[in-house]
Motif scaffolding. Structure first.
Motif, mmCIF file in Angstrom:
data_model
loop_
_atom_site.group_PDB
_atom_site.id
_atom_site.type_symbol
_atom_site.label_atom_id
_atom_site.label_comp_id
_atom_site.label_asym_id
_atom_site.label_seq_id
_atom_site.Cartn_x
_atom_site.Cartn_y
_atom_site.Cartn_z
ATOM 1 N N ILE A 66 0.837 -1.210 0.000
ATOM 2 C CA ILE A 66 0.000 0.000 0.000
ATOM 3 C C ILE A 66 0.868 1.255 0.000
ATOM 4 C CG2 ILE A 66 -1.676 1.328 1.348
ATOM 5 C CD1 ILE A 66 -2.982 -1.381 2.071
ATOM 6 N N GLU A 67 1.954 1.255 0.760
ATOM 7 C CA GLU A 67 2.847 2.417 0.745
ATOM 8 C C GLU A 67 3.463 2.619 -0.632
ATOM 9 O OE1 GLU A 67 5.614 2.281 4.014
ATOM 10 O OE2 GLU A 67 4.038 2.674 5.478
ATOM 11 N N ALA A 68 3.863 1.548 -1.301
ATOM 12 C CA ALA A 68 4.401 1.661 -2.661
ATOM 13 C C ALA A 68 3.334 2.197 -3.615
ATOM 14 C CB ALA A 68 4.919 0.302 -3.137
ATOM 15 N N TYR A 69 2.110 1.720 -3.448
ATOM 16 C CA TYR A 69 1.000 2.189 -4.270
ATOM 17 C C TYR A 69 0.801 3.703 -4.095
ATOM 18 C CZ TYR A 69 -3.887 3.161 -5.416
ATOM 19 O OH TYR A 69 -5.042 3.732 -5.890
ATOM 20 N N PHE A 70 0.781 4.164 -2.847
ATOM 21 C CA PHE A 70 0.587 5.595 -2.596
ATOM 22 C C PHE A 70 1.779 6.427 -3.064
ATOM 23 C CE2 PHE A 70 -2.549 4.428 0.938
ATOM 24 C CZ PHE A 70 -3.627 4.612 0.095
ATOM 25 N N LYS A 71 2.947 5.863 -3.061
ATOM 26 C CA LYS A 71 4.140 6.571 -3.545
ATOM 27 C C LYS A 71 4.078 6.756 -5.065
ATOM 28 C CE LYS A 71 9.140 6.137 -3.797
ATOM 29 N NZ LYS A 71 9.667 5.304 -4.867
ATOM 30 N N ASP A 72 3.626 5.726 -5.777
ATOM 31 C CA ASP A 72 3.623 5.747 -7.246
ATOM 32 C C ASP A 72 2.374 6.399 -7.851
ATOM 33 O OD1 ASP A 72 6.002 4.362 -7.055
ATOM 34 O OD2 ASP A 72 5.099 2.401 -7.466
ATOM 35 N N SER A 73 1.281 6.422 -7.119
ATOM 36 C CA SER A 73 0.006 6.881 -7.679
ATOM 37 C C SER A 73 -0.027 8.332 -8.148
ATOM 38 C CB SER A 73 -1.123 6.633 -6.680
ATOM 39 O OG SER A 73 -1.323 5.253 -6.532
ATOM 40 N N PRO A 74 0.527 9.291 -7.404
ATOM 41 C CA PRO A 74 0.446 10.683 -7.889
ATOM 42 C C PRO A 74 1.048 10.866 -9.283
ATOM 43 C CG PRO A 74 1.045 10.676 -5.581
ATOM 44 C CD PRO A 74 1.103 9.243 -6.042
ATOM 45 N N LYS A 75 2.176 10.219 -9.557
ATOM 46 C CA LYS A 75 2.779 10.324 -10.883
ATOM 47 C C LYS A 75 1.874 9.679 -11.936
ATOM 48 C CE LYS A 75 6.782 9.135 -13.726
ATOM 49 N NZ LYS A 75 5.991 9.080 -14.922
ATOM 50 N N ALA A 76 1.315 8.525 -11.601
ATOM 51 C CA ALA A 76 0.434 7.832 -12.541
ATOM 52 C C ALA A 76 -0.791 8.684 -12.865
ATOM 53 C CB ALA A 76 0.022 6.472 -11.986
ATOM 54 N N ILE A 77 -1.372 9.307 -11.851
ATOM 55 C CA ILE A 77 -2.545 10.170 -12.070
ATOM 56 C C ILE A 77 -2.160 11.372 -12.915
ATOM 57 C CG2 ILE A 77 -4.205 11.697 -10.917
ATOM 58 C CD1 ILE A 77 -4.199 9.629 -8.581
ATOM 59 N N ASN A 78 -1.016 11.959 -12.639
ATOM 60 C CA ASN A 78 -0.537 13.095 -13.428
ATOM 61 C C ASN A 78 -0.307 12.693 -14.884
ATOM 62 O OD1 ASN A 78 0.404 15.899 -13.534
ATOM 63 N ND2 ASN A 78 2.401 14.970 -13.969
ATOM 64 N N ASP A 79 0.260 11.520 -15.107
ATOM 65 C CA ASP A 79 0.475 11.026 -16.479
ATOM 66 C C ASP A 79 -0.853 10.840 -17.207
ATOM 67 O OD1 ASP A 79 3.204 11.030 -15.982
ATOM 68 O OD2 ASP A 79 3.350 8.840 -15.756
ATOM 69 N N ILE A 80 -1.861 10.350 -16.505
ATOM 70 C CA ILE A 80 -3.196 10.188 -17.111
ATOM 71 C C ILE A 80 -3.764 11.551 -17.481
ATOM 72 C CG2 ILE A 80 -5.588 9.466 -16.691
ATOM 73 C CD1 ILE A 80 -4.366 7.225 -14.865
ATOM 74 N N GLU A 81 -3.665 12.505 -16.561
ATOM 75 C CA GLU A 81 -4.157 13.870 -16.839
ATOM 76 C C GLU A 81 -3.482 14.441 -18.080
ATOM 77 O OE1 GLU A 81 -3.148 15.578 -12.987
ATOM 78 O OE2 GLU A 81 -5.283 16.021 -12.677
ATOM 79 N N ASN A 82 -2.156 14.324 -18.141
ATOM 80 C CA ASN A 82 -1.405 14.863 -19.278
ATOM 81 C C ASN A 82 -1.789 14.171 -20.581
ATOM 82 O OD1 ASN A 82 -0.068 16.687 -17.634
ATOM 83 N ND2 ASN A 82 1.705 15.357 -17.343
ATOM 84 N N ALA A 83 -1.937 12.865 -20.540
ATOM 85 C CA ALA A 83 -2.315 12.123 -21.743
ATOM 86 C C ALA A 83 -3.714 12.503 -22.204
ATOM 87 C CB ALA A 83 -2.219 10.617 -21.486
ATOM 88 N N LEU A 84 -4.607 12.712 -21.264
ATOM 89 C CA LEU A 84 -5.984 13.079 -21.601
ATOM 90 C C LEU A 84 -6.068 14.485 -22.177
ATOM 91 C CD1 LEU A 84 -8.855 12.014 -21.586
ATOM 92 C CD2 LEU A 84 -9.106 12.858 -19.268
#
Length: 162
Positions: free
Chosen positions: A44-62
């Motif tokens: 869960i800690e790894a998930y929370f560490k990686d998620s902000p970048k993943a969400i930002n990448d989705i926003e940028n791609a969209l």
């Protein structure tokens, strides 16, 4: 182990995650039953560490013009894998909605953006609730040992009730 009151709080919060559909019960129990007792916390800690970048990448791609559906799909796939690992049901639903709207021949980017906002909201709820749950687990790990309940969350009990 901790006091029975703390164990009840943990069990109640865990059940709430399932009942509210925030976490998939089977996936989370599978995660809890891994050999390392701290595995849930690590994942869960790894998930929370990686998620902000993943969400930002989705926003940028969209937001890219023109929309690169292949890049958006790649970003969604990466984020979905992380969510699948912990069983984040509601976030996964919104990831699938973004995909659906992007592959729709009459795609409306506004629907994808709305699904993105909902996905972000579900992520915030998930993070808040899981952080509270993990805090209780850490508190229980520091509490004096109690022999009244020797089953950790997810391990079940002799009568089959969790």
């Amino acid at each position: 182990m901790a006091s029975s009151s703390l164990q009840q709080q943990i069990a109640s919060m865990r059940q709430s995650l399932f009942d509210e559909g925030i976490i998939d019960r089977d996936r989370f129990i599978q995660l809890e039953t891994m050999t390392n007792p701290d595995f849930v916390n690590i994942v869960i800690e790894a998930y929370f560490k990686d998620s902000p970048k993943a969400i930002n990448d989705i926003e940028n791609a969209l937001e890219a013009n023109p929309l690169n559906v292949t890049e958006l799909d790649r970003c969604l796939h990466i984020f979905k894998d992380g969510n699948d690992c912990i069983g984040a049901s509601k976030v996964i639903t919104e990831i699938n909605n973004i995909k659906f709207f992007c592959y729709d021949k009459d795609m409306e980017r506004s629907k994808s953006r709305a699904a993105l906002v909902t996905m972000q909201q579900e992520y915030i709820i998930l993070k808040s609730k899981l952080e509270a749950y993990l805090a209780l687990l850490r508190q229980a790990a520091l509490a004096p040992v109690s022999m009244s309940n020797t089953n950790p969350p997810g391990q079940g009990s002799a009568n089959g009730n969790d």
